[in-house]
Every structure is written in structure tokens, then in C-alpha cells.
Motif scaffolding. Structure first.
Motif, short mmCIF file in Angstrom:
data_model
loop_
_atom_site.label_atom_id
_atom_site.label_comp_id
_atom_site.label_asym_id
_atom_site.label_seq_id
_atom_site.Cartn_x
_atom_site.Cartn_y
_atom_site.Cartn_z
N SER A 73 0.83 -1.17 0.25
CA SER A 73 -0.15 0.09 0.16
C SER A 73 0.68 1.27 -0.13
O SER A 73 0.70 2.12 -0.97
N LYS A 74 1.67 1.19 0.93
CA LYS A 74 2.54 2.65 0.99
C LYS A 74 3.36 2.83 -0.46
O LYS A 74 3.80 3.62 -0.55
N GLY A 75 3.83 1.77 -0.75
CA GLY A 75 4.54 1.61 -2.22
C GLY A 75 3.67 2.00 -3.19
O GLY A 75 4.17 2.76 -4.21
N GLU A 76 2.34 1.69 -3.38
CA GLU A 76 1.41 2.03 -4.33
C GLU A 76 1.24 3.67 -4.35
O GLU A 76 1.17 4.35 -5.07
N ILE A 77 1.22 3.88 -2.87
CA ILE A 77 0.81 5.29 -2.64
C ILE A 77 2.15 6.36 -3.19
O ILE A 77 1.82 7.34 -3.60
N PHE A 78 3.20 5.87 -2.70
CA PHE A 78 4.49 6.36 -3.20
C PHE A 78 4.38 6.73 -4.70
O PHE A 78 4.69 8.13 -5.08
N MET A 79 3.93 5.77 -5.56
CA MET A 79 3.72 6.41 -6.92
C MET A 79 2.56 7.20 -7.38
O MET A 79 2.78 8.21 -8.14
N GLU A 80 1.49 7.01 -6.68
CA GLU A 80 0.26 7.96 -6.93
C GLU A 80 0.71 9.35 -6.34
O GLU A 80 0.11 10.09 -7.12
N TRP A 101 14.06 14.90 -0.91
CA TRP A 101 13.17 14.91 0.28
C TRP A 101 11.93 14.04 0.44
O TRP A 101 11.75 13.60 1.52
N TYR A 102 11.59 13.83 -0.77
CA TYR A 102 10.33 12.66 -0.94
C TYR A 102 10.77 11.41 -0.47
O TYR A 102 10.06 10.74 0.39
N LYS A 103 11.88 10.76 -1.09
CA LYS A 103 12.31 9.40 -0.53
C LYS A 103 12.65 9.73 0.78
O LYS A 103 12.34 8.65 1.73
#
Ligand SMILES: [Zn+2]
Length: 652
Positions: A476-483, A529-531
Motif C-alpha cells: 500500500s505505501k509503495g502504491e501510494i508512493f507512485m500515486e 526529500w520525498y524519498k
């Protein structure tokens, strides 16, 4: 609703139309060396004892600049023995309760502990030679350590020759025999001694306890000698299709008779990092060809001899064919000659050129199909970056499902609303009825936050304290990373990033920094910063509309950062005449801003918001009484964990 505070406030922020341009795309830089393997394996299977013997010849190219004094192999099936690391790990996790339930994988639980001698799995090495010289080796349960008699020099090749034997475990997880729910006899993944990957960070001898794989790309030539009644699906193209028949040589053909008790199946899979196969006498075979693309094989288990046609599995084949053009346009080309959906395993598990799926569930089909991109080609070290394969595959399968179901995305509705701003029905639908794109991922992430069990995405896949935290983080958090990246840089720019990532990094084991670098190059926006926040920490996002007031005919809206993670802000204003405007406030760490995402809606870029500052005042050159609504991130792509304070409606 009326929620309106008029405050006198000395404003120190300024409106400006700072519009920074997108930087030129940096040149290709992904020339990272990769080790290379060439396996030639011949196995002989005894379907009565469920054991097989194997001969493995492995040509190993050390393309690194290092001298290798040892090598490691995975022996995954040694995990399926009582008291193995995998067994104890599962039972230890089962002692934790998450949501009132033991936090173990329901498929594993304490089942390994209960395996009898003829049900356990094992892989034993009979002999191992390098360039003809016997090599000493040492077992560490699921890892074989080989201290070489002579080092492998940089930029050189060696030949390993191994004899091994194995017992197929009763199916506990992924691979194994006799799954009671599918009836499939052999799901053969992780079945051979597999060389561990050596990369710029060194060896990765990760003991098998639950999940996530990493392998060396190369060519697999696999010959399987098995009881003649068995039918097979596998990674790789069947070389001796003319001898086998069964739809492999031409549509609808029967399995060809043989005089011997066993039959030989010979497969070749090139440029892959693993090899799976499955076998059962009651398999059936559907074949479809994508125009100018791969052959799709669907191999499913069905005992009933009368009802040969199974619409559910036919649908799998049709769906895979139908979505491929969309997938290739969005994520890059599928380069292999075939792909097989094979009934087997215990859920859905990805392998090169194939998947084992437990049922003809279309969303699983799309998820595993997408792993051909996010793992088989863009093969991150899954143990280190599970969110980059599970999360990205989840992001992608969501889009593929929407495409397949011909469902409009929320974005489609918003674009329509821009063209028809006074459609009350449409507005109501968007704000109150329609589910969000990727909403499952966002809701899962918010539940994880509430549980207090979250761990950062930098956690090794095997080392999360709970399966729950692992799953939600990775998927989920990986999917949100992209969206959410689309929210930051703009959706269409994010789409370009994905294609550029494919172009630059396929077959090269990218990591998180490599992805960020590509994203920066394409967007012209700094994203380190996002990463650092999203991946390396568990800091959360929460912004609010704090107050509004008017000074000299100029409306001022004060926004407040409540969470610790800073983000750029989309602030949408709705005016009395139903028209809308998007006000974008870039974060100072970005050194840039996204461009307008919606033609037809005015887009105003303001002065950057410094991450150190908890508040920011937006100035709007309109009277306050013109404004009927202000909303932070109406697209809901920002993972703001308290949205109640994001929206203000004003009644006059
Ligand atoms: Zn997956």
C-alpha cells in the motif's frame, strides 16, 4: 457547513507567479555491471516418492571488478522442515495479535512443524565442482556457502557442475506438492540450487523465512524427465513442442503418445532471473496469441473430462491479451516470446515469463502480469525494496483493472466537471460517492498508522516486526508512493517517469536512489526529500486550512502544516459562480513546481513554502465573499491522514 474564522493577521508571505521550467532530461547513466548466469539443468522426477535428482551446469560470468573467493546458493526447500528458521519465524509472528488475530501468514501458521519425513522439503548437494575441481561447501539451512579453492577473477567466467537431489515438500507456501484446494500435484518454484546475486553491494545470501527474492539474469536450459501422463507449464519456451503436442505445437493438439514410462520436456528461457514449472496429469491448456506480441498460455487443473471448456480460465487468457496493449503503452514493452498463467501455488506468485495463480481471479492475474515489469525486468532487490516491486505492481494492476473494466477514473470525472462546472450531480458524485483511485492502498495505510505498528520502508522485507506492517508498507505505501508522486510532479510527468525508468533500468537491478534520480531528471524537480521522508521515515502528512480573512479586497487563506512530513499543496477554490481555480504552493525543497494538470481550470503557482515554516498565507486577488469553498488536495492523492481539516465551505 460553516466553518469560518476571520482573523487579523500580519502576513509575511507573498503571492508570486513563480513558474520554474522543467530541466532538460539528463543523459543515460545506468551502466551498472551485472553478473550473468547460464544454467543447464536436467532433472529426473519420481512422482511416487516425490523426489528428483538433478544435474546442474552453471556458467557464471563475474562481470564485477571484484575477485570472488566464495559463492552462495539458495536452497529454499530446506525451509520446509520442522524447526527451520521459516517455521520458527512464522510461529513467533503468530504469537502477536493484530486486530485480534495471530499475525502469521494463514498459509504457513504452524504447518511446517507438523510435516512428516516424507512431507518435508529438502535440497541436498551430492557434488560440486568448479572448472572440474571439487569445491568444499557448507550448509546454512537455506543457504549453501562455497569457499572456492581458487577465486573467480574479475571479468572472467567459470563453470560450476553440481549434482543434487531434492524432495518436493507438501505445499506450505508457494512451491510444493498436492495443494488440497487446487489439487495441483507439483508447483515447482524455488526448486533448484540457485546462485545468490552478487552486486555492487556484495553478496546477498538471504536465508529463506517467508518472502521476496533476488536473482541473477541469464539463460535457463531445463530438461525435465517425468511420468508420461504429466503435463507441464514453465518459464521458457518449449523446445520439443513437436514431440509433446498438447497445444504447444499447434492449437488444440493432443498430448502425443510415447512408448517409455517417462517423457522429456525441454524448455529454454532467456534473459530471466529464475525458472518455475508446474506439472499435473489433469492440466488443461488454453493458448492465445497477442497480435505482434507474445503467446499467452493458460494452464489449469480440471479433473472433469466432460466439461473441457472452463469459462473462468478462458477469461484469464482473453483478459491478458486485451490489456497488454494498454500495459505496454503505459509501462513499456513486454520483450519475451510468451507468458504462462499456471494454476498452482497458493495465491499468486510472480516468476519470469510465468505466474502460479491459485484461482482465475482477474485482479490477481493483472497483479502478477505486472510483476513482469516490476520484478522480472525492473528487478529490484525485493528483500531490500519490497515496496518497489509489490507497491509498483499494485499501483499498476489498479490501472490495468480500471482499463479492463472500462471504469472511468476519478480523474476522468474531474475533467468532465471542468467542462461542465455547474453539474451538481457530477460534483456530488465526485465529492461524496465515487471511491478514490487507489483508495484501498490509502485506507490500508491509514489503518496501519492507527495501529501504531508502522515501520519505515527501508526495513528488510523479512525483518518487519509484523506481517501486517510488512504487507501494508510494501503493497500500500509503495502504491501510494507512485500515486502521490503524480500529485507532486503532475500525473502526466509521473507517467513519463515510469517509461523512462523502464528504458533506463530494465535488466539492471535498480534501487530507490536510481528511481528518484530518473524522476528528478524527467520532472526537473528535486525529489530526494520525498524519498527521505516517505521511504526512510514514518513521518506523516497532515495539512489544514487554518483561517481566512480579507484585507483591502484581497482574500487571505492561512494553511497550516500539522504533520511532520512537508509536501507541496494544491489548494482548490470554488467561487460563487461555480468556477474553480487551483492554487499550487511548491515546497522549497523541490526547486520547481508541477505544471497545470487540468486544461480548463486556471492554475496559479505561488511562492514556495519553506519546509521549516509551519504556516503559509495564500493571497487571492478576489473578495472573500466570492469564495464558497476552499479545499487542500481535492484529488486526495496526498496521503493526508486527517482530511477533516482540509476543506472549508462558506455560506454567505
Ligand atoms: Zn506481488
Amino acid at each position: 457547513m460553516k466553518s469560518f474564522l476571520a482573523l487579523l493577521f500580519v502576513c509575511t508571505s507573498f503571492v508570486s507567479q513563480a513558474q520554474k521550467t522543467v530541466a532538460a532530461i539528463a543523459p543515460a547513466q545506468a551502466d551498472r555491471w551485472q553478473q550473468r548466469v547460464k544454467y543447464n539443468m536436467v532433472v529426473d522426477v519420481d512422482v511416487n516418492s516425490n523426489r528428483f535428482t538433478g544435474k546442474q551446469k552453471l556458467e557464471y560470468s563475474n562481470n564485477s571488478t571484484d575477485k570472488l573467493s566464495k559463492v552462495f546458493y539458495h536452497l529454499y526447500w530446506n525451509a520446509f522442515q520442522p524447526n527451520s528458521s521459516m517455521d520458527v519465524r512464522s510461529r513467533e509472528l503468530g504469537k502477536n495479535l493484530v486486530g485480534g488475530r495471530p499475525d502469521w501468514d494463514g498459509r504457513v501458521r504452524d504447518r511446517i512443524l507438523k510435516l512428516k519425513d516424507d512431507e518435508i522439503g529438502y535440497q541436498k548437494i551430492i557434488s560440486l565442482k568448479m572448472n572440474g575441481v571439487p569445491q568444499p561447501f557448507k550448509y546454512h539451512e537455506t543457504i549453501l556457502e562455497v569457499n572456492l579453492t581458487k577465486p573467480i577473477l574479475p571479468k572472467s567466467k567459470v563453470i560450476f557442475e553440481m549434482e543434487f537431489e531434492a524432495q518436493v515438500p507438501l505445499q506450505i507456501r508457494r512451491s510444493g506438492r498436492d495443494n488440497p484446494s487446487t489439487g495441483v500435484r507439483y508447483s515447482m518454484s524455488q526448486w533448484y540450487p540457485k546462485l545468490c546475486e552478487y552486486d555492487a553491494e556484495g553478496w546477498h545470501p538471504t536465508p529463506y523465512v517467508a518472502r521476496e527474492f533476488y536473482g541473477v539474469w541469464g539463460d535457463f536450459d531445463v530438461t525435465i524427465n517425468i511420468d508420461k501422463t504429466y503435463k507441464l507449464g514453465a518459464t521458457g519456451v518449449l523446445v520439443n513442442a513437436n514431440e509433446i503436442g498438447w497445444g504447444y505445437d499447434k492449437p488444440g493438439s493432443e498430448l502425443k503418445p510415447v512408448s517409455s514410462a517417462k517423457r522429456i520436456w525441454h524448455f529454454l528461457g532467456n534473459n530471466v532471473h529464475d525458472f518455475v514449472w508446474a506439472a499435473d496429469p489433469d492440466y488443461r491448456h488454453i493458448v492465445r496469441k497477442v497480435a505482434n506480441g507474445p503467446v499467452i498460455h493458460v494452464i489449469y487443473h480440471q479433473k472433469d473430462t466432460i466439461a473441457a471448456f472452463n469459462p473462468d480460465w478462458e477469461k484469464v487468457a482473453d483478459a491478458a491479451v486485451r490489456v497488454l496493449p494498454f500495459i505496454e503503452k503505459t509501462f513499456g514493452k513486454y520483450p519475451y516470446p510468451q507468458y504462462s498463467f499456471i494454476h498452482g501455488g497458493d495465491g499468486g506468485m510472480e516468476y519470469p515469463m510465468a505466474t502460479l495463480i491459485h484461482s482465475p481471479n482477474i485482479s490477481t492475474v493483472f497483479h502478477e502480469w505486472m510483476h513482469s515489469w516490476y520484478q522480472m525486468m525492473l528487478g529490484t532487490n525485493e528483500s531490500m525494496y519490497p515496496w518497489m516491486d509489490e507497491g509498483f505492481a499494485s499501483y499498476a494492476d489498479d490501472l490495468v483493472s480500471k482499463y479492463y473494466n472500462k471504469k472511468s477514473t476519478l480523474q476522468d470525472y474531474r475533467d468532465t466537471l471542468v467542462a461542465h462546472p455547474d453539474s451538481k450531480n457530477l460534483r456530488d458524485l465526485i465529492e461524496n460517492v465515487l471511491p478514490e483511485d487507489h483508495s484501498g492502498a490509502y485506507n490500508g495505510y491509514f489503518r496501519l498508522l492507527q495501529s501504531g505498528l508502522e515501520e519505515p520502508l527501508t526495513t528488510h522485507a523479512d525483518h518487519y516486526n509484523s506481517n501486517f506492517a510488512y504487507s501494508v508498507a510494501s503493497y500500500s505505501k509503495g502504491e501510494i508512493f507512485m500515486e502521490q508522486l503524480g500529485y507532486i510532479v503532475g500525473a502526466s510527468v509521473r507517467d513519463k517517469i515510469l517509461l523512462k525508468y523502464y528504458d533506463e533500468w530494465r535488466f539492471k537491478h535498480p534501487n530507490a536512489n536510481d528511481f528518484i534520480k530518473i524522476a528528478q531528471d524527467v520532472s526537473g524537480i528535486q525529489l530526494d526529500w520525498y524519498k527521505e521522508y516517505w521511504v526512510n521515515t514514518t513521518k506523516t502528512i497532515n495539512y489544514s486550512i487554518d483561517s481566512l480573512w480579507e484585507e483591502n479586497g484581497v482574500s487571505k487563506i492561512r494553511l497550516k502544516r500539522i504533520g511532520q512530513m512537508p509536501m507541496p499543496i494544491d489548494l482548490q477554490l470554488t467561487f460563487r459562480d461555480s468556477s474553480t481555480e487551483m492554487h499550487n504552493i511548491p515546497l522549497n525543497l523541490m526547486f520547481g513546481n508541477k505544471l497545470n494538470e487540468h486544461a480548463g481550470q486556471p492554475f496559479v503557482v505561488h511562492e514556495e513554502w519553506r519546509w521549516t515554516h509551519p504556516t503559509y498565507v495564500v493571497e487571492i486577488k478576489r473578495k472573500l465573499s466570492d469564495i464558497v469553498k476552499a479545499e487542500i488536495d481535492p484529488s486526495k492523492r496526498m496521503a493526508d491522514n486527517d482530511r477533516k481539516n482540509n476543506r472549508l465551505e462558506l455560506t454567505w
